[in-house]
Enzyme design. Structure first.
Site, short mmCIF file in Angstrom:
data_model
loop_
_atom_site.label_atom_id
_atom_site.label_comp_id
_atom_site.label_asym_id
_atom_site.label_seq_id
_atom_site.Cartn_x
_atom_site.Cartn_y
_atom_site.Cartn_z
CB SER A 144 -0.98 -0.06 1.18
OG SER A 144 -2.00 0.90 1.03
CG ASP A 272 -7.12 -1.71 -3.88
OD1 ASP A 272 -7.75 -1.03 -3.05
OD2 ASP A 272 -5.95 -2.06 -3.69
CG HIS A 300 -6.20 -1.76 0.01
ND1 HIS A 300 -5.43 -1.23 -1.00
CD2 HIS A 300 -5.59 -1.41 1.17
CE1 HIS A 300 -4.42 -0.57 -0.49
NE2 HIS A 300 -4.48 -0.66 0.84
#
Length: 346
Positions: A144, A272, A300
């Site tokens: 991320s 996502d 995600h």
């Protein structure tokens, strides 16, 4: 040679393909128990980051090294951290997670925090790993926010600036402005509110103590209701940006995809909920050094599959396959790196 882009082999279990289910499910599953040694790694500016070294630690100085960079307000305790660290450690890799400033057990010293484009701390850590373990193969993983940071670092340093054999980037918000807008819509607001609560909880006491050079008070902080608003009022002024738009433009790594020289694997789910669909259609063509795997589902940093009669993290299995590939090279990875460096310096 692998194709530069392909569909990953991830398949969600029946009934578990929803992106929000995939995103939230890891929080409710057991995580590997890991022993660790904690090191405070001093930085040139007088601050520090907290390193978590996973035990047992290999005795050989040439054991391969995996360094993990977590996501926004993530830590050693995040589900993906435990699974990825446990996987590499079981395979005999020297495994370490770097907490971004203030994300470990102690607040950082300086009147600043961390952000998506803040590559300096990771650069210093990788340089230190090179000094301590010059003969070891090293692979970095960013998840991320940590993935955007890592990709930006790799692009900035070219083929010769980092003692890394390769990089792995997972669920990275490579267009920060588009991600901020996506998180401010629909069910994704749930994630935005969660992240905002965590960020405010950390910065509020520092505001009260007058430690941060910001023109807002605690009441104004609590009124911020979006990540873009937070980045405009806190992240940008703390780190020398003119505002959220300037920060997003300068810190987003997606614009640098064509500049990557280091072998880099990017894993991304097209559903996502932190990012717009078709993210990579909005970005420049990746360089030949990038291998991009896109799944239809996964959410995600979710990617939960059904394996051995239970829900299991596909990311851990995919990481193991990638690390096996690096380990199978033996010492030949050095000649590959030397060839890359000579081309970069020519």
């Amino acid at each position: 040679m692998r194709e530069r882009q392909q569909e990953a082999d991830f398949a969600p279990p029946r009934g578990f393909s929803n992106p929000h289910v995939q995103t939230l499910l890891p929080r409710f599953l057991p995580r590997p128990r890991l022993a660790r040694d904690v090191e405070l790694f001093e930085l040139p500016d007088g601050d520090f980051v907290e390193l978590n070294w996973i035990r047992p630690i290999p005795t050989s100085s040439t054991a391969p090294i995996l360094v993990l960079f977590h996501g926004l307000e993530g830590s050693f305790h995040s589900p993906y951290s435990r699974w990825l660290l446990a996987t590499a450690s079981r395979m005999g890799w020297r495994t370490v997670l770097m907490h971004f400033r203030g994300c470990g057990s102690q607040p950082n010293r300086l009147p600043r925090a961390y952000h998506s484009g803040d590559t300096a701390d990771a650069y210093w850590l990788i340089a230190e790993l090179s000094r301590r373990y010059p003969g070891a193969l090293k692979v970095a993983v960013g998840v991320s926010l940590g993935g955007n940071m890592l990709l930006k670092l790799v692009a900035e340093q070219g083929g010769s600036g980092l003692d890394l054999a390769g990089a792995i980037v997972i669920s990275a918000p490579l267009d920060l402005a588009a991600s901020a807008d996506t998180l401010n819509r629909g069910f994704s607001r749930v994630y935005e509110r969660h992240l905002l609560r965590a960020l405010k909880r950390k910065v509020a006491p520092r505001l009260v103590r007058g430690e941060l050079p910001l023109s807002l008070n605690g009441e104004a902080l609590q009124r911020i209701d979006s990540l873009r608003g937070y980045d405009d009022a806190v992240t940008a002024p703390l780190h020398g940006f003119q505002g959220a738009d300037d920060y997003y433009r300068r810190a987003s790594a997606g614009r640098l995809l064509g500049d990557i020289e280091l072998p880099t694997l990017i894993l991304h789910a097209d559903d996502d909920p932190f990012m717009p669909a078709g993210l990579f259609q909005r970005l420049p063509q990746p360089s030949a050094a990038v291998h991009l795997e896109i799944t239809h589902h996964g959410g995600h940093v979710g990617f939960m599959e059904w394996r051995h009669k239970r829900l299991s993290p596909w990311l851990a299995r995919r990481l193991a396959r990638e690390l096996e590939g690096w380990a199978s090279l033996g010492d030949s990875w050095r000649s590959i790196a030397d060839h890359r460096l000579s081309r970069s310096d020519s």
